[in-house]
Scaffold this motif. Structure first.
Motif, PDB file in Angstrom:
ATOM      1  N   HIS A   6       0.830  -1.209   0.000  1.00  0.00           N
ATOM      2  CA  HIS A   6       0.000   0.000   0.000  1.00  0.00           C
ATOM      3  C   HIS A   6       0.864   1.258   0.000  1.00  0.00           C
ATOM      4  CE1 HIS A   6      -3.626  -2.276   0.341  1.00  0.00           C
ATOM      5  NE2 HIS A   6      -3.316  -2.790   1.530  1.00  0.00           N
ATOM      6  N   LEU A   7       1.975   1.222   0.713  1.00  0.00           N
ATOM      7  CA  LEU A   7       2.858   2.385   0.714  1.00  0.00           C
ATOM      8  C   LEU A   7       3.479   2.585  -0.666  1.00  0.00           C
ATOM      9  CD1 LEU A   7       4.116   4.660   2.367  1.00  0.00           C
ATOM     10  CD2 LEU A   7       5.968   3.095   2.983  1.00  0.00           C
ATOM     11  N   LEU A   8       3.790   1.502  -1.347  1.00  0.00           N
ATOM     12  CA  LEU A   8       4.304   1.601  -2.714  1.00  0.00           C
ATOM     13  C   LEU A   8       3.280   2.263  -3.628  1.00  0.00           C
ATOM     14  CD1 LEU A   8       6.764   0.718  -4.511  1.00  0.00           C
ATOM     15  CD2 LEU A   8       5.377  -1.272  -5.142  1.00  0.00           C
ATOM     16  N   MET A   9       2.001   1.908  -3.456  1.00  0.00           N
ATOM     17  CA  MET A   9       0.951   2.534  -4.257  1.00  0.00           C
ATOM     18  C   MET A   9       0.850   4.030  -3.959  1.00  0.00           C
ATOM     19  SD  MET A   9      -0.279   0.146  -6.157  1.00  0.00           S
ATOM     20  CE  MET A   9       1.369  -0.548  -6.198  1.00  0.00           C
ATOM     21  N   SER A  10       1.075   4.410  -2.722  1.00  0.00           N
ATOM     22  CA  SER A  10       1.034   5.828  -2.362  1.00  0.00           C
ATOM     23  C   SER A  10       2.143   6.600  -3.059  1.00  0.00           C
ATOM     24  CB  SER A  10       1.149   5.981  -0.841  1.00  0.00           C
ATOM     25  OG  SER A  10       0.076   5.358  -0.173  1.00  0.00           O
ATOM     26  N   PHE A  11       3.328   6.011  -3.132  1.00  0.00           N
ATOM     27  CA  PHE A  11       4.430   6.642  -3.847  1.00  0.00           C
ATOM     28  C   PHE A  11       4.088   6.797  -5.330  1.00  0.00           C
ATOM     29  CE2 PHE A  11       7.091   5.771  -0.162  1.00  0.00           C
ATOM     30  CZ  PHE A  11       8.063   6.763  -0.235  1.00  0.00           C
ATOM     31  N   ILE A  12       3.504   5.760  -5.930  1.00  0.00           N
ATOM     32  CA  ILE A  12       3.176   5.821  -7.359  1.00  0.00           C
ATOM     33  C   ILE A  12       2.109   6.878  -7.613  1.00  0.00           C
ATOM     34  CG2 ILE A  12       2.218   4.508  -9.287  1.00  0.00           C
ATOM     35  CD1 ILE A  12       3.449   2.007  -8.076  1.00  0.00           C
ATOM     36  N   LYS A  17       0.550  12.173  -9.825  1.00  0.00           N
ATOM     37  CA  LYS A  17      -0.145  13.452  -9.634  1.00  0.00           C
ATOM     38  C   LYS A  17       0.798  14.636  -9.803  1.00  0.00           C
ATOM     39  CE  LYS A  17      -3.769  11.618  -6.631  1.00  0.00           C
ATOM     40  NZ  LYS A  17      -4.377  11.614  -5.275  1.00  0.00           N
ATOM     41  N   ARG A  18       2.097  14.407  -9.661  1.00  0.00           N
ATOM     42  CA  ARG A  18       3.079  15.466  -9.932  1.00  0.00           C
ATOM     43  C   ARG A  18       3.409  15.547 -11.410  1.00  0.00           C
ATOM     44  NH1 ARG A  18       5.668  13.101  -5.355  1.00  0.00           N
ATOM     45  NH2 ARG A  18       7.200  12.132  -6.744  1.00  0.00           N
ATOM     46  N   ASP A  19       2.699  14.760 -12.217  1.00  0.00           N
ATOM     47  CA  ASP A  19       2.882  14.729 -13.671  1.00  0.00           C
ATOM     48  C   ASP A  19       4.254  14.195 -14.051  1.00  0.00           C
ATOM     49  OD1 ASP A  19       1.861  14.990 -16.213  1.00  0.00           O
ATOM     50  OD2 ASP A  19       2.586  17.043 -16.472  1.00  0.00           O
ATOM     51  N   GLU A  20       4.758  13.258 -13.270  1.00  0.00           N
ATOM     52  CA  GLU A  20       6.008  12.605 -13.620  1.00  0.00           C
ATOM     53  C   GLU A  20       5.735  11.380 -14.489  1.00  0.00           C
ATOM     54  OE1 GLU A  20       8.258  11.639 -10.174  1.00  0.00           O
ATOM     55  OE2 GLU A  20       8.443  13.718  -9.483  1.00  0.00           O
ATOM     56  N   VAL A  21       6.734  10.975 -15.253  1.00  0.00           N
ATOM     57  CA  VAL A  21       6.643   9.766 -16.057  1.00  0.00           C
ATOM     58  C   VAL A  21       7.045   8.585 -15.175  1.00  0.00           C
ATOM     59  CG1 VAL A  21       7.489   8.560 -18.093  1.00  0.00           C
ATOM     60  CG2 VAL A  21       7.176  11.035 -18.156  1.00  0.00           C
ATOM     61  N   ASP A  40      -5.562   5.501  -8.781  1.00  0.00           N
ATOM     62  CA  ASP A  40      -6.566   6.393  -9.354  1.00  0.00           C
ATOM     63  C   ASP A  40      -6.671   6.141 -10.854  1.00  0.00           C
ATOM     64  OD1 ASP A  40      -7.225   9.257 -10.667  1.00  0.00           O
ATOM     65  OD2 ASP A  40      -8.118   9.141  -8.664  1.00  0.00           O
ATOM     66  N   HIS A  41      -7.917   6.095 -11.389  1.00  0.00           N
ATOM     67  CA  HIS A  41      -8.122   5.726 -12.787  1.00  0.00           C
ATOM     68  C   HIS A  41      -7.432   6.709 -13.725  1.00  0.00           C
ATOM     69  CE1 HIS A  41     -10.017   3.914 -16.270  1.00  0.00           C
ATOM     70  NE2 HIS A  41     -10.457   5.121 -16.652  1.00  0.00           N
ATOM     71  N   SER A  42      -7.544   7.986 -13.452  1.00  0.00           N
ATOM     72  CA  SER A  42      -6.895   8.981 -14.314  1.00  0.00           C
ATOM     73  C   SER A  42      -5.380   8.869 -14.250  1.00  0.00           C
ATOM     74  CB  SER A  42      -7.339  10.391 -13.905  1.00  0.00           C
ATOM     75  OG  SER A  42      -6.983  10.653 -12.556  1.00  0.00           O
ATOM     76  N   CYS A  43      -4.857   8.509 -13.083  1.00  0.00           N
ATOM     77  CA  CYS A  43      -3.415   8.344 -12.943  1.00  0.00           C
ATOM     78  C   CYS A  43      -2.921   7.080 -13.632  1.00  0.00           C
ATOM     79  CB  CYS A  43      -3.030   8.311 -11.464  1.00  0.00           C
ATOM     80  SG  CYS A  43      -3.323   9.865 -10.572  1.00  0.00           S
ATOM     81  N   PHE A  44      -3.741   6.041 -13.596  1.00  0.00           N
ATOM     82  CA  PHE A  44      -3.327   4.768 -14.178  1.00  0.00           C
ATOM     83  C   PHE A  44      -3.107   4.873 -15.682  1.00  0.00           C
ATOM     84  CE2 PHE A  44      -4.183   0.548 -15.982  1.00  0.00           C
ATOM     85  CZ  PHE A  44      -3.269  -0.209 -15.272  1.00  0.00           C
ATOM     86  N   GLN A  45      -3.862   5.739 -16.339  1.00  0.00           N
ATOM     87  CA  GLN A  45      -3.722   5.897 -17.781  1.00  0.00           C
ATOM     88  C   GLN A  45      -2.350   6.463 -18.154  1.00  0.00           C
ATOM     89  OE1 GLN A  45      -5.964   4.671 -19.820  1.00  0.00           O
ATOM     90  NE2 GLN A  45      -7.301   4.109 -18.104  1.00  0.00           N
ATOM     91  N   ARG A  46      -1.708   7.177 -17.243  1.00  0.00           N
ATOM     92  CA  ARG A  46      -0.401   7.771 -17.512  1.00  0.00           C
ATOM     93  C   ARG A  46       0.747   6.921 -16.980  1.00  0.00           C
ATOM     94  NH1 ARG A  46       0.088  11.923 -14.559  1.00  0.00           N
ATOM     95  NH2 ARG A  46      -1.910  12.115 -13.513  1.00  0.00           N
ATOM     96  N   VAL A  76      11.630  11.112 -14.672  1.00  0.00           N
ATOM     97  CA  VAL A  76      11.211   9.717 -14.786  1.00  0.00           C
ATOM     98  C   VAL A  76      11.400   9.030 -13.433  1.00  0.00           C
ATOM     99  CG1 VAL A  76      11.616   7.503 -15.924  1.00  0.00           C
ATOM    100  CG2 VAL A  76      11.805   9.635 -17.224  1.00  0.00           C
ATOM    101  N   THR A  77      10.373   8.317 -13.000  1.00  0.00           N
ATOM    102  CA  THR A  77      10.421   7.511 -11.785  1.00  0.00           C
ATOM    103  C   THR A  77      10.300   6.040 -12.174  1.00  0.00           C
ATOM    104  OG1 THR A  77       9.439   9.253 -10.416  1.00  0.00           O
ATOM    105  CG2 THR A  77       9.348   7.004  -9.565  1.00  0.00           C
ATOM    106  N   LEU A  78      11.285   5.250 -11.824  1.00  0.00           N
ATOM    107  CA  LEU A  78      11.280   3.819 -12.095  1.00  0.00           C
ATOM    108  C   LEU A  78      10.894   3.091 -10.823  1.00  0.00           C
ATOM    109  CD1 LEU A  78      11.890   1.417 -13.998  1.00  0.00           C
ATOM    110  CD2 LEU A  78      14.256   1.506 -13.174  1.00  0.00           C
ATOM    111  N   VAL A  79       9.830   2.286 -10.894  1.00  0.00           N
ATOM    112  CA  VAL A  79       9.307   1.565  -9.735  1.00  0.00           C
ATOM    113  C   VAL A  79       9.482   0.067  -9.974  1.00  0.00           C
ATOM    114  CG1 VAL A  79       7.311   1.161  -8.250  1.00  0.00           C
ATOM    115  CG2 VAL A  79       7.628   3.406  -9.332  1.00  0.00           C
TER     116      VAL A  79
END
Length: 296
Positions: free
Chosen positions: A27-33, A38-42, A60-66, A108-111
């Motif tokens: 869940h904490l990993l999801m919070s980071f993502i 939401k900061r408009d990062e890739v 979030d559905h809108s976030c998942f699309q990006r 760019v954020t690599l998870v």
């Protein structure tokens, strides 16, 4: 400190979330993502343990699309033909080609949802080498990963965490909906910051810190705890009384000379001892050639 890491105010680097069977860090990993999107990062996600359908429900559905999803869950070892992503592609060359098509103007954020999956199938030196190159910068600003610490030897966990800029260790809290995050942050100057925070999750998977950070290492004592004297029950006395201390100060040490004694030793009087040498007849001493007895 935890909120600063999630909000990205610490300047990126390598962030490792340590969890165990006692408390999951998913869940904490999801919070980071969510926060990075939401900061408009890739955001690129290497998914070894997460299915794409599960992510749709948690993000979030809108976030998942990006979000750029790299499916390593389907065929992680590459047994089938043309797998989407495999664990053997976790090398610098493959990751560079994977992240090159992204927008260069955005960070760019690599998870990695499971460092443990990678460590189970690649050698630790190879993983550390790849993480070190990712940490140095380039296309990736932040590398974030989840590590199941109880699945590996502590030396291996220590080697991976030694490379990290920040390490967040999760343990369960006193209440079922709370957890404790023990965060270690290494600044570029070399200083290390540590803190413990109780936190919980809101409905939108954002983190809510329940208490102020507690600096790790600060001495904490309970008011009811009495100080224990280790010399209380000894059969002999380790302390000196006032009279004993005065007598000790007046005592002359055997190797400390007084002025009178020094003067007597340095200035010999009429009765001082001397060493006189009278040569014997067998000495065969020649005054003209003192070295006559040497075979030169």
């Amino acid at each position: 400190m935890l909120l600063e890491l999630i909000q990205g105010t610490e300047g990126g680097g390598l962030i490792i979330i340590q969890d165990s069977i006692n408390y999951s860090g998913r869940h904490l990993l999801m919070s980071f993502i969510n926060a990075a999107l939401k900061r408009d990062e890739v955001v690129h996600l290497l998914a070894f343990e997460l299915h794409e359908e599960d992510l749709k429900h948690e993000l979030d559905h809108s976030c998942f699309q990006r979000l750029t999803f790299h499916n390593a869950f389907q065929d992680p070892l590459g047994w089938n033909e043309q797998p989407p992503f495999t664990v053997h592609q976790f090398i610098t060359k493959e990751l560079d080609s994977l992240l090159t098509p992204t927008h260069l103007s955005k960070p760019v954020t690599l998870v990695i949802d499971s460092f443990s999956w990678i460590l189970r199938h690649l050698s630790p030196p190879s993983v550390c080498k790849t993480l070190q190159r990712l940490k140095k910068g380039g296309a990736v600003k932040t590398t974030l990963g989840l590590l199941h610490s109880d699945m590996h030897h502590r030396n291996m966990v220590g080697s991976i965490c030694h490379l990290a800029t920040s390490v967040v260790t999760l343990v369960p809290g006193h209440q079922c909906h709370e957890a404790v995050a023990k965060t270690i942050r290494r600044a570029k100057s070399g200083t290390i910051s540590q803190a413990e925070e109780r936190f919980s999750f809101n409905e939108d998977m954002s983190v809510k810190v329940q208490s102020q950070p507690i600096q790790v290492g600060a001495p904490q004592t309970d008011a009811g705890d009495a100080e224990v004297d280790p010399t209380a029950n000894l059969t002999f006395n380790l302390r000196l009384s006032h009279q004993e201390r005065k007598a000790k100060e007046k005592l002359a040490l055997p190797f400390v000379f007084s002025k009178e004694k020094k003067s007597a030793l340095l200035h010999s009087g009429p009765g001082s001892g001397r060493i006189l040498y009278e040569p014997d007849a067998n000495d065969d001493y020649d005054q003209e050639d003192p070295d006559d007895d040497l075979d030169i």
